[in-house]
Motif scaffolding. Structure first.
Motif, PDB file in Angstrom:
ATOM      1  N   MET A 120      -4.633  29.435 -34.444  1.00  0.00           N
ATOM      2  CA  MET A 120      -5.961  29.135 -34.000  1.00  0.00           C
ATOM      3  C   MET A 120      -6.740  27.938 -35.057  1.00  0.00           C
ATOM      4  O   MET A 120      -6.336  28.045 -36.004  1.00  0.00           O
ATOM      5  CB  MET A 120      -6.914  30.353 -34.240  1.00  0.00           C
ATOM      6  N   GLU A 121      -7.019  27.119 -34.221  1.00  0.00           N
ATOM      7  CA  GLU A 121      -7.781  25.957 -35.109  1.00  0.00           C
ATOM      8  C   GLU A 121      -9.417  25.977 -34.648  1.00  0.00           C
ATOM      9  O   GLU A 121      -9.851  26.301 -33.434  1.00  0.00           O
ATOM     10  CB  GLU A 121      -7.038  24.514 -34.921  1.00  0.00           C
ATOM     11  N   ALA A 122     -10.026  25.564 -35.658  1.00  0.00           N
ATOM     12  CA  ALA A 122     -11.490  25.384 -35.284  1.00  0.00           C
ATOM     13  C   ALA A 122     -12.100  24.072 -36.014  1.00  0.00           C
ATOM     14  O   ALA A 122     -11.261  23.471 -36.742  1.00  0.00           O
ATOM     15  CB  ALA A 122     -12.427  26.266 -36.101  1.00  0.00           C
ATOM     16  N   LYS A 123     -13.131  23.330 -35.258  1.00  0.00           N
ATOM     17  CA  LYS A 123     -13.513  21.948 -35.888  1.00  0.00           C
ATOM     18  C   LYS A 123     -14.813  22.113 -35.915  1.00  0.00           C
ATOM     19  O   LYS A 123     -15.696  22.794 -35.151  1.00  0.00           O
ATOM     20  CB  LYS A 123     -12.921  20.946 -34.850  1.00  0.00           C
ATOM     21  N   SER A 124     -15.289  20.985 -36.676  1.00  0.00           N
ATOM     22  CA  SER A 124     -16.779  20.882 -36.815  1.00  0.00           C
ATOM     23  C   SER A 124     -16.983  19.236 -36.589  1.00  0.00           C
ATOM     24  O   SER A 124     -16.131  18.500 -37.431  1.00  0.00           O
ATOM     25  CB  SER A 124     -17.265  21.345 -38.065  1.00  0.00           C
ATOM     26  N   VAL A 125     -17.989  18.801 -36.159  1.00  0.00           N
ATOM     27  CA  VAL A 125     -18.242  17.384 -36.112  1.00  0.00           C
ATOM     28  C   VAL A 125     -19.615  16.901 -36.377  1.00  0.00           C
ATOM     29  O   VAL A 125     -20.438  17.577 -36.093  1.00  0.00           O
ATOM     30  CB  VAL A 125     -18.031  16.916 -34.629  1.00  0.00           C
ATOM     31  N   ALA A 126     -19.891  15.887 -37.383  1.00  0.00           N
ATOM     32  CA  ALA A 126     -21.009  15.388 -37.704  1.00  0.00           C
ATOM     33  C   ALA A 126     -21.197  14.056 -37.038  1.00  0.00           C
ATOM     34  O   ALA A 126     -20.170  13.218 -37.616  1.00  0.00           O
ATOM     35  CB  ALA A 126     -21.145  15.662 -39.185  1.00  0.00           C
ATOM     36  N   ARG A 127     -21.824  13.663 -36.515  1.00  0.00           N
ATOM     37  CA  ARG A 127     -22.095  12.134 -35.947  1.00  0.00           C
ATOM     38  C   ARG A 127     -23.186  11.571 -36.608  1.00  0.00           C
ATOM     39  O   ARG A 127     -24.349  12.112 -37.031  1.00  0.00           O
ATOM     40  CB  ARG A 127     -22.241  12.342 -34.498  1.00  0.00           C
ATOM     41  N   TYR A 128     -23.275  10.363 -36.832  1.00  0.00           N
ATOM     42  CA  TYR A 128     -24.062   9.489 -37.096  1.00  0.00           C
ATOM     43  C   TYR A 128     -24.606   9.692 -38.618  1.00  0.00           C
ATOM     44  O   TYR A 128     -25.693   9.718 -39.175  1.00  0.00           O
ATOM     45  CB  TYR A 128     -25.321   9.483 -36.352  1.00  0.00           C
ATOM     46  N   VAL A 129     -23.221  10.049 -39.409  1.00  0.00           N
ATOM     47  CA  VAL A 129     -23.686  10.533 -40.805  1.00  0.00           C
ATOM     48  C   VAL A 129     -23.697   8.963 -41.593  1.00  0.00           C
ATOM     49  O   VAL A 129     -23.300   8.212 -41.354  1.00  0.00           O
ATOM     50  CB  VAL A 129     -22.499  11.156 -41.710  1.00  0.00           C
ATOM     51  N   ARG A 130     -25.130   9.123 -42.553  1.00  0.00           N
ATOM     52  CA  ARG A 130     -25.413   7.807 -43.070  1.00  0.00           C
ATOM     53  C   ARG A 130     -24.528   7.521 -44.333  1.00  0.00           C
ATOM     54  O   ARG A 130     -25.094   7.589 -45.368  1.00  0.00           O
ATOM     55  CB  ARG A 130     -26.925   7.916 -43.339  1.00  0.00           C
ATOM     56  N   ILE A 131     -23.444   7.288 -44.132  1.00  0.00           N
ATOM     57  CA  ILE A 131     -22.275   6.962 -45.360  1.00  0.00           C
ATOM     58  C   ILE A 131     -21.521   5.896 -44.763  1.00  0.00           C
ATOM     59  O   ILE A 131     -20.901   6.273 -43.418  1.00  0.00           O
ATOM     60  CB  ILE A 131     -21.560   8.260 -45.860  1.00  0.00           C
ATOM     61  N   SER A 132     -20.655   5.028 -45.291  1.00  0.00           N
ATOM     62  CA  SER A 132     -19.785   4.236 -44.931  1.00  0.00           C
ATOM     63  C   SER A 132     -18.560   4.827 -44.861  1.00  0.00           C
ATOM     64  O   SER A 132     -17.973   5.845 -45.638  1.00  0.00           O
ATOM     65  CB  SER A 132     -19.509   3.102 -46.115  1.00  0.00           C
ATOM     66  N   SER A 133     -17.658   4.753 -43.631  1.00  0.00           N
ATOM     67  CA  SER A 133     -16.402   5.326 -43.364  1.00  0.00           C
ATOM     68  C   SER A 133     -15.580   5.167 -44.490  1.00  0.00           C
ATOM     69  O   SER A 133     -14.712   5.938 -44.763  1.00  0.00           O
ATOM     70  CB  SER A 133     -15.999   5.196 -42.024  1.00  0.00           C
ATOM     71  N   GLN A 134     -15.457   3.945 -45.067  1.00  0.00           N
ATOM     72  CA  GLN A 134     -14.643   3.572 -45.925  1.00  0.00           C
ATOM     73  C   GLN A 134     -14.821   4.494 -47.387  1.00  0.00           C
ATOM     74  O   GLN A 134     -13.488   5.006 -47.900  1.00  0.00           O
ATOM     75  CB  GLN A 134     -14.779   2.063 -46.468  1.00  0.00           C
ATOM     76  N   LYS A 135     -15.655   4.680 -47.444  1.00  0.00           N
ATOM     77  CA  LYS A 135     -16.074   5.404 -48.963  1.00  0.00           C
ATOM     78  C   LYS A 135     -15.959   6.793 -48.466  1.00  0.00           C
ATOM     79  O   LYS A 135     -15.295   7.753 -49.492  1.00  0.00           O
ATOM     80  CB  LYS A 135     -17.717   5.242 -49.279  1.00  0.00           C
ATOM     81  N   ALA A 136     -16.035   7.330 -47.346  1.00  0.00           N
ATOM     82  CA  ALA A 136     -15.955   8.860 -46.947  1.00  0.00           C
ATOM     83  C   ALA A 136     -14.356   9.328 -46.884  1.00  0.00           C
ATOM     84  O   ALA A 136     -13.938  10.109 -47.186  1.00  0.00           O
ATOM     85  CB  ALA A 136     -16.516   9.239 -45.717  1.00  0.00           C
ATOM     86  N   ARG A 137     -13.321   8.161 -46.627  1.00  0.00           N
ATOM     87  CA  ARG A 137     -12.173   8.269 -46.414  1.00  0.00           C
ATOM     88  C   ARG A 137     -11.497   8.702 -47.773  1.00  0.00           C
ATOM     89  O   ARG A 137     -10.465   8.983 -47.857  1.00  0.00           O
ATOM     90  CB  ARG A 137     -11.531   7.314 -45.679  1.00  0.00           C
ATOM     91  N   LEU A 138     -12.157   7.928 -48.951  1.00  0.00           N
ATOM     92  CA  LEU A 138     -11.485   8.086 -50.323  1.00  0.00           C
ATOM     93  C   LEU A 138     -11.509   9.466 -50.667  1.00  0.00           C
ATOM     94  O   LEU A 138     -10.691  10.140 -51.215  1.00  0.00           O
ATOM     95  CB  LEU A 138     -12.433   7.247 -51.161  1.00  0.00           C
ATOM     96  N   VAL A 139     -12.809  10.205 -50.214  1.00  0.00           N
ATOM     97  CA  VAL A 139     -12.958  11.540 -50.597  1.00  0.00           C
ATOM     98  C   VAL A 139     -12.305  12.341 -49.710  1.00  0.00           C
ATOM     99  O   VAL A 139     -11.372  13.550 -50.205  1.00  0.00           O
ATOM    100  CB  VAL A 139     -14.423  11.853 -50.503  1.00  0.00           C
ATOM    101  N   ALA A 140     -11.943  12.309 -48.380  1.00  0.00           N
ATOM    102  CA  ALA A 140     -11.161  12.937 -47.630  1.00  0.00           C
ATOM    103  C   ALA A 140      -9.647  12.907 -47.837  1.00  0.00           C
ATOM    104  O   ALA A 140      -9.145  14.049 -47.673  1.00  0.00           O
ATOM    105  CB  ALA A 140     -11.449  12.321 -46.094  1.00  0.00           C
TER     106      ALA A 140
END
Length: 110
Positions: free
Chosen positions: A1-21
């Motif tokens: 089983m898998e579950a997901k969560s989506v957050a849209r229009y988050v006010r952060i650069s995707s490049q910076k978020a990918r570093l943490v992800a």
């Protein structure tokens, strides 16, 4: 089983978020939440909130053991960019790009 969560229009650069992800991808949820708690970046708080939501979504499915969940995938896409103007010397104007992201976290049972 898998579950997901989506957050849209988050006010952060995707490049910076990918570093943490990248630090959290593939980890079990307890370890992932600990890593996010002690990571001193804005993206860590955002990802922790979305991860918490994905865990809650998994609990709602029924028959899912929350202790065995792990972060299967984190997808961070570019959202729309807000364009702003900054006044500069001699009547000029420079453009400021305020970037947004769409973040999806998928958790699955091990």
């Amino acid at each position: 089983m898998e579950a997901k969560s989506v957050a849209r229009y988050v006010r952060i650069s995707s490049q910076k978020a990918r570093l943490v992800a990248a630090n959290v991808r593939g980890k079990n949820i307890e370890e992932a939440r600990k890593i996010l708690k002690f990571t001193p970046k804005k993206a860590a708080a955002v990802l922790d909130k979305i991860l918490h939501s994905a865990i809650a979504n998994a609990e709602q499915l029924g028959g899912v053991d929350v202790d065995t969940l792990y972060v299967k995938n984190i997808i961070i896409n570019d959202g729309p960019t807000w364009k702003r103007i900054r006044p500069r010397a001699m009547g000029r104007a420079y453009r400021i790009l305020k970037r947004t992201s769409h973040i999806t976290i998928i958790v699955e049972e091990a």
